[in-house]
Design a protein around this motif. Structure first.
Motif, mmCIF file in Angstrom:
data_model
loop_
_atom_site.group_PDB
_atom_site.id
_atom_site.type_symbol
_atom_site.label_atom_id
_atom_site.label_comp_id
_atom_site.label_asym_id
_atom_site.label_seq_id
_atom_site.Cartn_x
_atom_site.Cartn_y
_atom_site.Cartn_z
ATOM 1 N N LEU A 33 0.830 -1.203 0.000
ATOM 2 C CA LEU A 33 0.000 0.000 0.000
ATOM 3 C C LEU A 33 0.863 1.251 0.000
ATOM 4 O O LEU A 33 0.597 2.216 -0.737
ATOM 5 N N SER A 34 1.914 1.239 0.811
ATOM 6 C CA SER A 34 2.817 2.386 0.841
ATOM 7 C C SER A 34 3.480 2.582 -0.515
ATOM 8 O O SER A 34 3.595 3.714 -1.000
ATOM 9 N N HIS A 35 3.907 1.503 -1.158
ATOM 10 C CA HIS A 35 4.513 1.631 -2.487
ATOM 11 C C HIS A 35 3.564 2.321 -3.463
ATOM 12 O O HIS A 35 3.979 3.187 -4.246
ATOM 13 N N SER A 36 2.303 1.929 -3.429
ATOM 14 C CA SER A 36 1.349 2.506 -4.382
ATOM 15 C C SER A 36 1.106 3.987 -4.079
ATOM 16 O O SER A 36 1.167 4.831 -4.984
ATOM 17 N N LEU A 37 0.852 4.339 -2.820
ATOM 18 C CA LEU A 37 0.583 5.731 -2.481
ATOM 19 C C LEU A 37 1.823 6.595 -2.653
ATOM 20 O O LEU A 37 1.733 7.746 -3.117
ATOM 21 N N GLU A 38 2.988 6.055 -2.313
ATOM 22 C CA GLU A 38 4.235 6.819 -2.446
ATOM 23 C C GLU A 38 4.536 7.154 -3.909
ATOM 24 O O GLU A 38 5.237 8.117 -4.193
ATOM 25 N N ARG B 258 -6.445 0.221 -4.344
ATOM 26 C CA ARG B 258 -7.814 -0.278 -4.216
ATOM 27 C C ARG B 258 -7.819 -1.758 -3.845
ATOM 28 O O ARG B 258 -8.606 -2.209 -2.998
ATOM 29 N N GLY B 259 -6.926 -2.516 -4.484
ATOM 30 C CA GLY B 259 -6.864 -3.943 -4.201
ATOM 31 C C GLY B 259 -6.445 -4.232 -2.775
ATOM 32 O O GLY B 259 -7.037 -5.091 -2.098
ATOM 33 N N ILE C 63 -8.912 6.413 -5.497
ATOM 34 C CA ILE C 63 -8.780 5.330 -4.523
ATOM 35 C C ILE C 63 -9.830 5.432 -3.420
ATOM 36 O O ILE C 63 -10.509 4.453 -3.085
ATOM 37 N N PHE C 64 -9.966 6.628 -2.845
ATOM 38 C CA PHE C 64 -10.781 6.785 -1.644
ATOM 39 C C PHE C 64 -12.149 7.402 -1.906
ATOM 40 O O PHE C 64 -13.011 7.395 -1.014
ATOM 41 N N GLY D 6 -10.833 13.373 3.851
ATOM 42 C CA GLY D 6 -11.639 12.155 3.928
ATOM 43 C C GLY D 6 -10.806 10.910 3.684
ATOM 44 O O GLY D 6 -11.015 9.870 4.329
ATOM 45 N N ALA D 7 -9.857 11.000 2.740
ATOM 46 C CA ALA D 7 -8.994 9.855 2.449
ATOM 47 C C ALA D 7 -8.173 9.477 3.670
ATOM 48 O O ALA D 7 -8.024 8.288 3.998
#
Length: 374
Positions: A191-196, A216-217, A301-302, A308-309
């Protein structure tokens, strides 16, 4: 202008591990793995189809330390043939295998490159095949690995285009039944990889598409998987999300959350997947109003704005038992502010599109009890 490049041949799906013998096609190989009985069984299965390896390195430690790696590299000296390096395991195994492939039995050559005393042309890595057994690291589709130096209290990034694995065999069957704690830690790393890769100066439309699909996954799968560890369908969804995260940050590298995480792991012993993810809601708040790929990606994503995210992500982390309060991890407020300040100095920190002032301002508010008044 933008570009996207990833040369790894990914073969994904239940049972794909069985292809490894035919992929080796009689070539000599070295196996890098763990010494536990489960991995010994996998190694025996591989040997039936691919023959006996030239060497097995199975004493891989979490967060591989440079002193251990130097001794392991020495075992490669004098091999009778040029091998394919097969990495069968989690991120520490794949990162270690990259060190071995780069060193080719001569640690000094790899070390000089790692510490920027030598140029890329001094390395000609052996070919790699990566078989991840956790869903999180993404190392199977990147050309870099992390090397830790616990004695000096530092870490290095080994990055070389020759370290992209030739093939990544992603077999979710190998991940079924992994412990809950490890599942959560590796999932949050993904998750961190994707958001980063979204709040990143190197972001592009293709990396962002992978990042959104990955995040999302993870968010839709990890809480359910944490309560149903042997669910093959959920394992497959997490493996897919982790691979997509790898495709995202293979082009961007990571950013401020990872830069923050390294000293937290070194000094406080916080597992990497937790150290690089508990700060994500804070970082989301700090990039509010940035616009562009970051804002578009977070909204996709959110389904809401940055505030809110951040709240939604905090709720998910709380369900997984992960605190977003830095004090939980033994970090005092003054140290936290210093960690944030210095995180901007490294390469990962410089990838971040946000500002030091915005992040420190949010950290100050949260450190003063933001959640209690939200």
């Amino acid at each position: 202008m933008w570009s996207y490049h990833n040369p790894v041949d990914v073969q994904f799906g239940q049972g794909s591990f069985s292809k490894l013998g035919s992929l080796l096609d009689g070539r000599p190989y070295v196996l890098v793995t763990y010494g536990e009985p489960y991995f010994q069984t996998l190694a025996a299965t591989l040997e039936k189809s691919a023959g006996k390896p030239l060497l097995v390195v199975d004493d891989i430690a979490p967060n591989p330390d440079i002193a251990l790696l130097e001794g392991q590299v020495a075992r490669f000296a004098g091999l009778s043939a040029t091998p394919v390096v097969v990495a069968l395991g989690g991120g520490s195994v794949i990162d270690s295998a990259k060190v071995f492939a780069a060193a080719r039995g001569d640690f000094a050559v790899m070390d000089a490159f790692l510490k920027k005393r030598a140029a890329a042309e001094t390395l000609s890595p052996w070919p790699l095949i990566a078989v991840p057994t956790t869903a999180g690291t993404g190392s199977e589709v990147t050309c870099w690995g992390t090397v830790w130096d616990n004695g000096a209290g530092s870490k290095y990034s080994l990055a070389h285009p020759g370290l992209y694995p030739k093939v990544a065999l992603v077999d979710p069957e190998l991940m079924v039944g992994k412990p809950r704690e490890l599942t959560i830690q590796t999932g949050l790393d993904a998750l961190s990889h994707s958001l980063e890769s979204l709040w990143n100066r190197n972001a592009n439309p293709v990396s962002a598409a992978h990042a959104v699909a990955s995040a999302r996954g993870v968010l839709s799968t990890l809480p359910a998987l944490a309560g149903d560890l042997r669910n093959a369908q959920l394992r497959e969804r997490m493996a897919r999300a982790a691979t997509l995260a790898g495709f995202a940050f293979s082009n961007t590298k990571t950013a401020i959350a990872h830069s923050l995480s390294y000293p937290i792991t070194l000094k406080h012993g916080v597992p990497h997947g937790i150290a690089c993810s508990f700060s994500l809601p804070m970082i989301i708040r700090s990039v509010a109003g940035q616009g562009g790929i970051c804002e578009e990606g977070l909204r996709s994503i959110f389904g809401t704005d940055a505030a809110g995210a951040a709240e939604r992500l905090e709720t998910t982390l709380d369900k997984l038992g992960i605190s977003t309060d830095f004090r939980t991890y033994g970090i005092a407020e003054a140290e936290w502010r210093t960690l944030i300040d210095t995180a901007f100095e490294g390469e990962r920190g410089q990838n971040f599109i946000g500002s030091r002032e915005s992040l420190l301002a949010v950290a100050h508010v949260e450190g003063s009890g933001r959640k209690a008044v939200a």
